[in-house]
Design a protein around this motif. Sequence first.
Motif, PDB file in Angstrom:
ATOM      1  N   ASN A  28      -6.881  80.922   6.923  1.00 27.27           N
ATOM      2  CA  ASN A  28      -7.778  82.138   7.317  1.00 27.27           C
ATOM      3  C   ASN A  28      -8.493  81.387   8.496  1.00 27.27           C
ATOM      4  O   ASN A  28      -8.516  80.117   8.865  1.00 27.27           O
ATOM      5  N   LYS A  30     -11.266  81.977  12.139  1.00 25.56           N
ATOM      6  CA  LYS A  30     -12.386  82.624  12.645  1.00 25.56           C
ATOM      7  C   LYS A  30     -11.796  83.171  14.182  1.00 25.56           C
ATOM      8  O   LYS A  30     -11.310  82.664  15.111  1.00 25.56           O
ATOM      9  N   THR A  36     -13.438  87.056  10.299  1.00 28.54           N
ATOM     10  CA  THR A  36     -12.372  86.155   9.376  1.00 28.54           C
ATOM     11  C   THR A  36     -11.286  86.851   9.561  1.00 28.54           C
ATOM     12  O   THR A  36     -11.087  88.150   8.987  1.00 28.54           O
ATOM     13  N   LEU A 113     -10.427  78.067   9.621  1.00 26.64           N
ATOM     14  CA  LEU A 113     -11.371  77.974   8.335  1.00 26.64           C
ATOM     15  C   LEU A 113     -11.432  77.104   7.487  1.00 26.64           C
ATOM     16  O   LEU A 113     -10.118  76.900   7.110  1.00 26.64           O
TER      17      LEU A 113
END
Length: 113
Positions: A28, A30, A36, A113
């Motif tokens: 994941n 940002k 996301t 993330l």
Amino acid sequence: MLRTLLITATLALGIAGTAAAAEPILGNWKTASGATAEIAPCGGAFCITLKTGKHAGKRIGNLSGTDGSYSGEITDPDTDKTYSGSGAVNGNSLKMKGCVLKVLCKSQTWTRL
């Protein structure tokens, strides 16, 4: 018997951990807009799907490659225009680049993330 089972389980977890860690682009991220994006294997490539924000659920890219260097297509979710794209992972940063005719390019840096 229990010892053999524990050794087998430990080896399986080690192999699974190695496979998951093998491609640095997975996971994941940002995005520059604060949404996301999830990058996951699909087919023989890596699909980029937005998980949050106004375009949540939308697939915005398809990249192929290995060892931190990737290329493919990136779609601007606001305009639905698709561009020749690339991505380069450096630690917890992913530099995404989309180009028209490989001349007019725009870059963004995403954070893991």
